[in-house]
Write a protein that holds these residues in place. Structure first.
Motif, mmCIF file in Angstrom:
data_model
loop_
_atom_site.group_PDB
_atom_site.id
_atom_site.type_symbol
_atom_site.label_atom_id
_atom_site.label_comp_id
_atom_site.label_asym_id
_atom_site.label_seq_id
_atom_site.Cartn_x
_atom_site.Cartn_y
_atom_site.Cartn_z
ATOM 1 N N SER A 81 84.707 -45.123 86.139
ATOM 2 C CA SER A 81 84.719 -46.359 86.934
ATOM 3 C C SER A 81 83.668 -47.343 86.414
ATOM 4 O O SER A 81 83.911 -48.544 86.374
ATOM 5 N N LYS A 82 82.505 -46.810 85.988
ATOM 6 C CA LYS A 82 81.488 -47.691 85.400
ATOM 7 C C LYS A 82 81.994 -48.308 84.105
ATOM 8 O O LYS A 82 81.783 -49.496 83.858
ATOM 9 N N ALA A 83 82.661 -47.486 83.287
ATOM 10 C CA ALA A 83 83.195 -47.991 82.022
ATOM 11 C C ALA A 83 84.252 -49.065 82.274
ATOM 12 O O ALA A 83 84.273 -50.099 81.604
ATOM 13 N N VAL A 86 82.487 -52.212 83.333
ATOM 14 C CA VAL A 86 81.879 -52.882 82.173
ATOM 15 C C VAL A 86 82.957 -53.573 81.350
ATOM 16 O O VAL A 86 82.776 -54.718 80.907
ATOM 17 N N GLU A 87 84.088 -52.889 81.160
ATOM 18 C CA GLU A 87 85.185 -53.490 80.407
ATOM 19 C C GLU A 87 85.710 -54.739 81.111
ATOM 20 O O GLU A 87 85.988 -55.751 80.465
ATOM 21 N N ASN A 88 85.827 -54.671 82.420
ATOM 22 C CA ASN A 88 86.293 -55.837 83.175
ATOM 23 C C ASN A 88 85.299 -56.986 83.057
ATOM 24 O O ASN A 88 85.693 -58.154 82.937
ATOM 25 N N GLU A 89 83.996 -56.664 83.107
ATOM 26 C CA GLU A 89 82.982 -57.705 82.941
ATOM 27 C C GLU A 89 83.076 -58.324 81.551
ATOM 28 O O GLU A 89 82.963 -59.546 81.394
ATOM 29 N N GLU A 90 83.278 -57.461 80.531
ATOM 30 C CA GLU A 90 83.415 -57.983 79.169
ATOM 31 C C GLU A 90 84.648 -58.874 79.052
ATOM 32 O O GLU A 90 84.600 -59.922 78.399
ATOM 33 N N ASN A 94 84.639 -62.668 78.051
ATOM 34 C CA ASN A 94 85.475 -63.150 76.952
ATOM 35 C C ASN A 94 86.323 -64.326 77.408
ATOM 36 O O ASN A 94 86.484 -65.309 76.672
ATOM 37 N N ASP A 95 86.873 -64.262 78.613
ATOM 38 C CA ASP A 95 87.664 -65.374 79.139
ATOM 39 C C ASP A 95 86.803 -66.625 79.280
ATOM 40 O O ASP A 95 87.241 -67.736 78.945
ATOM 41 N N MET A 175 89.381 -57.080 73.141
ATOM 42 C CA MET A 175 90.322 -56.948 74.249
ATOM 43 C C MET A 175 91.380 -55.886 73.935
ATOM 44 O O MET A 175 91.730 -55.077 74.788
ATOM 45 N N LYS A 176 91.877 -55.870 72.688
ATOM 46 C CA LYS A 176 92.860 -54.864 72.308
ATOM 47 C C LYS A 176 92.260 -53.470 72.427
ATOM 48 O O LYS A 176 92.894 -52.556 72.952
ATOM 49 N N ASN A 177 91.022 -53.315 71.943
ATOM 50 C CA ASN A 177 90.359 -52.009 72.039
ATOM 51 C C ASN A 177 90.164 -51.597 73.488
ATOM 52 O O ASN A 177 90.381 -50.441 73.852
ATOM 53 N N LEU A 178 89.740 -52.542 74.322
ATOM 54 C CA LEU A 178 89.538 -52.225 75.729
ATOM 55 C C LEU A 178 90.852 -51.845 76.410
ATOM 56 O O LEU A 178 90.899 -50.922 77.227
ATOM 57 N N LEU A 179 91.913 -52.555 76.075
ATOM 58 C CA LEU A 179 93.217 -52.223 76.649
ATOM 59 C C LEU A 179 93.675 -50.836 76.194
ATOM 60 O O LEU A 179 94.221 -50.070 76.988
ATOM 61 N N LYS A 180 93.432 -50.507 74.915
ATOM 62 C CA LYS A 180 93.798 -49.178 74.434
ATOM 63 C C LYS A 180 93.025 -48.109 75.175
ATOM 64 O O LYS A 180 93.577 -47.084 75.565
#
Length: 189
Positions: A81-83, A86-90, A94-95, A175-180
């Motif tokens: 959930s923390k990861a 963090v991904e959502n914050e990134e 990015n947006d 973003m692609k890496n985070l989505l993967k």
């Protein structure tokens, strides 16, 4: 009687069966059966005591293992959930970066349009001042300055565009890496 004991079968030597009377043999048989039951019960209780202790230790060990597994699962869920947070914050950052870069690009394009209009205006003034040399020189100087500003803006726009493109490429990769990663986590769940 000694001769009888020597020649008799083995069970005639056992107390209760020596006399050969059936009622004494029956009482002896009941007594021996009772003693055998007591002996087996004592052995069983010893085995049960050891088994009960082992069972208690095993059940405690299983409970500890289950508790450790639950704690590990909770830690894994918290990390996940923390990861994800963090991904959502990134992604949000990015947006914001993308929108900021788009605004900078729009501002640069507006500045280019203004500079182009100034050049057109100065060229018109130069053509109208063909007879007046001082005014012509001033207009040419202004035109050159504006042309330099335009060239600077173009070079700034080109570098800004290149930087923006590089940033967009990096952001797209992130973003692609985070989505993967999120897709892998969803598959693992």
């Amino acid at each position: 009687m000694g001769r009888y004991l020597k020649s008799a079968k083995w069970y005639h030597k056992v107390p209760g069966f020596r006399s050969g009377q059936w009622w004494k043999a029956l009482i002896a048989l009941i007594g021996y059966g009772f003693m055998l039951l007591l002996l087996l019960g004592g052995i069983a209780s010893l085995l049960d005591d050891r088994t009960a202790a082992e069972i208690t230790a095993d059940s405690e060990a299983r409970q500890e293992e289950r508790q450790l597994e639950k704690e590990e699962e909770q830690l894994a869920e918290e990390k996940e959930s923390k990861a994800v947070a963090v991904e959502n914050e990134e992604l949000a950052a990015n947006d914001e970066t993308i929108s900021t870069l788009e605004e900078e690009l729009a501002t640069t394009e507006e500045q280019l349009e203004i500079a182009a209009e100034q050049i057109i205006t100065l060229e018109a003034e130069i053509s109208s001042l063909q007879g007046n040399e001082e005014a012509l020189k001033e207009a040419e100087t202004a035109l050159e300055e504006t042309q330099e500003q335009l060239d600077e803006l173009k070079s700034e726009e080109n570098t800004a565009l290149e930087e923006t493109e590089q940033k967009l490429k990096r952001l797209n990769c992130k973003m692609k890496n985070l989505l993967k990663v999120q897709q892998r986590k969803k598959r693992n769940l």
